[in-house]
Scaffold this motif. Sequence first.
Motif, PDB file in Angstrom:
ATOM      1  N   ASP A 197      32.540 -78.474  58.607  1.00 25.26           N
ATOM      2  CA  ASP A 197      33.495 -77.448  59.015  1.00 25.26           C
ATOM      3  C   ASP A 197      34.289 -77.987  60.206  1.00 25.26           C
ATOM      4  O   ASP A 197      33.709 -78.393  61.207  1.00 25.26           O
ATOM      5  CB  ASP A 197      32.728 -76.177  59.405  1.00 25.26           C
ATOM      6  CG  ASP A 197      33.639 -75.082  59.908  1.00 25.26           C
ATOM      7  OD1 ASP A 197      33.988 -75.125  61.110  1.00 25.26           O
ATOM      8  OD2 ASP A 197      33.975 -74.188  59.117  1.00 25.26           O
ATOM      9  N   MET A 198      35.622 -77.992  60.088  1.00 24.40           N
ATOM     10  CA  MET A 198      36.454 -78.598  61.133  1.00 24.40           C
ATOM     11  C   MET A 198      36.243 -77.935  62.503  1.00 24.40           C
ATOM     12  O   MET A 198      36.163 -78.620  63.519  1.00 24.40           O
ATOM     13  CB  MET A 198      37.932 -78.542  60.749  1.00 24.40           C
ATOM     14  CG  MET A 198      38.830 -79.243  61.745  1.00 24.40           C
ATOM     15  SD  MET A 198      38.391 -80.961  62.076  1.00 24.40           S
ATOM     16  CE  MET A 198      39.252 -81.772  60.759  1.00 24.40           C
ATOM     17  N   GLY A 199      36.138 -76.641  62.546  1.00 23.29           N
ATOM     18  CA  GLY A 199      35.894 -75.953  63.808  1.00 23.29           C
ATOM     19  C   GLY A 199      34.576 -76.353  64.431  1.00 23.29           C
ATOM     20  O   GLY A 199      34.478 -76.581  65.643  1.00 23.29           O
ATOM     21  N   LYS A 200      33.557 -76.475  63.598  1.00 26.23           N
ATOM     22  CA  LYS A 200      32.243 -76.887  64.101  1.00 26.23           C
ATOM     23  C   LYS A 200      32.224 -78.368  64.471  1.00 26.23           C
ATOM     24  O   LYS A 200      31.469 -78.773  65.346  1.00 26.23           O
ATOM     25  CB  LYS A 200      31.168 -76.564  63.072  1.00 26.23           C
ATOM     26  CG  LYS A 200      30.916 -75.074  62.953  1.00 26.23           C
ATOM     27  CD  LYS A 200      29.798 -74.764  61.985  1.00 26.23           C
ATOM     28  CE  LYS A 200      29.571 -73.263  61.899  1.00 26.23           C
ATOM     29  NZ  LYS A 200      28.476 -72.936  60.988  1.00 26.23           N
TER      30      LYS A 200
ATOM     31  N   LEU B 136      34.662 -79.853  65.961  1.00 27.00           N
ATOM     32  CA  LEU B 136      35.173 -79.850  67.329  1.00 27.00           C
ATOM     33  C   LEU B 136      34.113 -79.365  68.310  1.00 27.00           C
ATOM     34  O   LEU B 136      34.026 -79.842  69.433  1.00 27.00           O
ATOM     35  CB  LEU B 136      36.418 -78.966  67.428  1.00 27.00           C
ATOM     36  CG  LEU B 136      37.650 -79.472  66.682  1.00 27.00           C
ATOM     37  CD1 LEU B 136      38.747 -78.414  66.700  1.00 27.00           C
ATOM     38  CD2 LEU B 136      38.149 -80.771  67.266  1.00 27.00           C
ATOM     39  N   GLN B 137      33.308 -78.431  67.875  1.00 30.66           N
ATOM     40  CA  GLN B 137      32.289 -77.845  68.742  1.00 30.66           C
ATOM     41  C   GLN B 137      31.092 -78.766  68.945  1.00 30.66           C
ATOM     42  O   GLN B 137      30.564 -78.872  70.054  1.00 30.66           O
ATOM     43  CB  GLN B 137      31.825 -76.517  68.143  1.00 30.66           C
ATOM     44  CG  GLN B 137      30.807 -75.791  68.983  1.00 30.66           C
ATOM     45  CD  GLN B 137      30.349 -74.487  68.319  1.00 30.66           C
ATOM     46  OE1 GLN B 137      30.786 -74.143  67.216  1.00 30.66           O
ATOM     47  NE2 GLN B 137      29.478 -73.779  68.988  1.00 30.66           N
TER      48      GLN B 137
END
Length: 134
Positions: free
Chosen positions: A28-31, A33-34
């Motif tokens: 997941d792209m957001g994850k 980054l996280q």
Amino acid sequence: VLAEVIKAFGAPENAQRMEEARDNACNDMGKMLQFLLPVATQIQQDVIKAYGFSSDGEGGLCPRRAGSSGPAGAAGNSCPPPLLAGVLKFARLIKSYESQDPEIASMSGKLKAMFLPPMTLPPHGAGTGGVAAS
């Protein structure tokens, strides 16, 4: 320096950290980054700080304290903790040399592939907003 950064990602402890971060991100792209980006940033910073790329927050090289001479060692001249400043400066420098040196471009691609997911481009052709046939 770039070769040392790539080598650092291959070190067993760093490879393990990256794998754990990848597992947590679940593609997941957001994850990514996280979880993944902070680990990748720390690994790079651990290498490049020895070459003067530090977290000075101004995008410049942070003067080294040990063995430095002149105004760089003045009181109150310290580097705040944001890790990203030095890594971004390093990335910009590498980017500036990519077009001039194919070896740097190749190593830069290898580095990016270690922590950025592959990008899929939309297909070019019919139905993508091109010129309509009449």
